[in-house]
Design a protein around this motif. Structure first.
Motif, PDB file in Angstrom:
ATOM      1  N   VAL A 192       0.870  -1.176   0.000  1.00 47.06           N
ATOM      2  CA  VAL A 192       0.000   0.000   0.000  1.00 47.06           C
ATOM      3  C   VAL A 192       0.901   1.219   0.000  1.00 47.06           C
ATOM      4  N   SER A 193       0.710   2.096  -0.984  1.00 43.97           N
ATOM      5  CA  SER A 193       1.595   3.258  -1.103  1.00 43.97           C
ATOM      6  C   SER A 193       1.393   4.218   0.067  1.00 43.97           C
ATOM      7  N   LYS A 194       2.425   5.008   0.343  1.00 44.04           N
ATOM      8  CA  LYS A 194       2.360   5.997   1.409  1.00 44.04           C
ATOM      9  C   LYS A 194       1.253   7.012   1.123  1.00 44.04           C
ATOM     10  N   LEU A 200      -6.336   7.415   3.854  1.00 49.63           N
ATOM     11  CA  LEU A 200      -7.251   6.605   4.650  1.00 49.63           C
ATOM     12  C   LEU A 200      -7.592   7.290   5.968  1.00 49.63           C
ATOM     13  N   PRO A 201      -8.845   7.141   6.442  1.00 49.20           N
ATOM     14  CA  PRO A 201      -9.221   7.759   7.727  1.00 49.20           C
ATOM     15  C   PRO A 201      -8.416   7.161   8.867  1.00 49.20           C
ATOM     16  N   ALA A 202      -8.112   7.963   9.858  1.00 48.73           N
ATOM     17  CA  ALA A 202      -7.249   7.549  10.967  1.00 48.73           C
ATOM     18  C   ALA A 202      -7.857   6.438  11.787  1.00 48.73           C
ATOM     19  N   ASP A 203      -9.193   6.378  11.860  1.00 55.82           N
ATOM     20  CA  ASP A 203      -9.809   5.326  12.677  1.00 55.82           C
ATOM     21  C   ASP A 203     -10.018   4.057  11.882  1.00 55.82           C
TER      22      ASP A 203
END
Length: 203
Positions: A192-194, A200-203
């Motif tokens: 998965v790229s940086k 993506l959401p933090a949660d």
């Protein structure tokens, strides 16, 4: 992970597998689907065509003596999608049986079974074909290992085995064959790229 293991997890893991979790959407793109197959896009004609061939096969087996009078003629489908092909084949056979005596004999002998790995798809297949009663059934089955299943012991069925676009979902090993004949199994490293991680959401 080998490529085989990666594909197995991606398609059939009970929590996130494309088929096993119910994520799969078999329909035209304009209806929100991921892909569509001939049994759907050509329904009901595709199923009608196949049941005509199954009927001829039943006639041939009767003439050859490989299927006795009153013996069950099985149609076994692997990876039955939404159960559309089964429905079209069974409903056409029932329709023909209403006006033709030999078709009536065929329909009496006919049993249709779907072997399906995906629990959500099994539910859809059963709901779609519930009206056919004992003529239709769905069993949990992995077409890559049939001899491990209690439902498909050698010699347990006579009839027709079919599928549509099943082989392309089989997990398989990717092999690298070197000039000296040495063979290596390729490993798959999901990345998965940086940039994607940051979206993506933090949660």
């Amino acid at each position: 992970l080998t490529f085989h293991e990666y594909m197995e997890q991606a398609l059939h893991h009970p929590d996130w597998g494309y088929y096993a979790s119910g994520t799969v959407r078999i329909d035209a793109a304009e209806n929100g689907g991921d892909f569509i197959t001939y049994p759907h896009i050509l329904a009901p004609a595709f199923g009608w065509m196949l049941i005509e061939q199954a009927y001829r096969m039943w006639q041939g087996m009767r003439r050859a003596g490989t299927l006795e009078e009153g013996e069950t003629f099985s149609i076994l489908e692997f990876g039955g999608g939404h159960g559309t092909m089964a429905y079209d084949m069974l409903s056409r056979a029932r329709q023909r049986a209403a006006t033709d005596e030999e078709w009536a004999q065929f329909y009496h002998a006919l049993r249709y079974m779907i072997g399906e790995r995906s629990p959500p798809l099994r539910e859809r297949q059963e709901a779609r074909n519930a009206e056919f009663g004992e003529k239709f059934s769905v069993v949990p089955a992995d077409a890559t290992g049939l001899l491990r299943s209690e439902h498909f012991t050698p010699g347990s069925m006579k009839g027709l085995v079919l599928s549509n676009e099943l082989l392309d979902t089989f997990p398989h090993h990717k092999l690298i064959v070197y000039p000296d004949g040495d063979v290596h199994v390729a490993l798959t490293l999901p990345i998965v790229s940086k940039a994607l991680l940051e979206e993506l959401p933090a949660d």
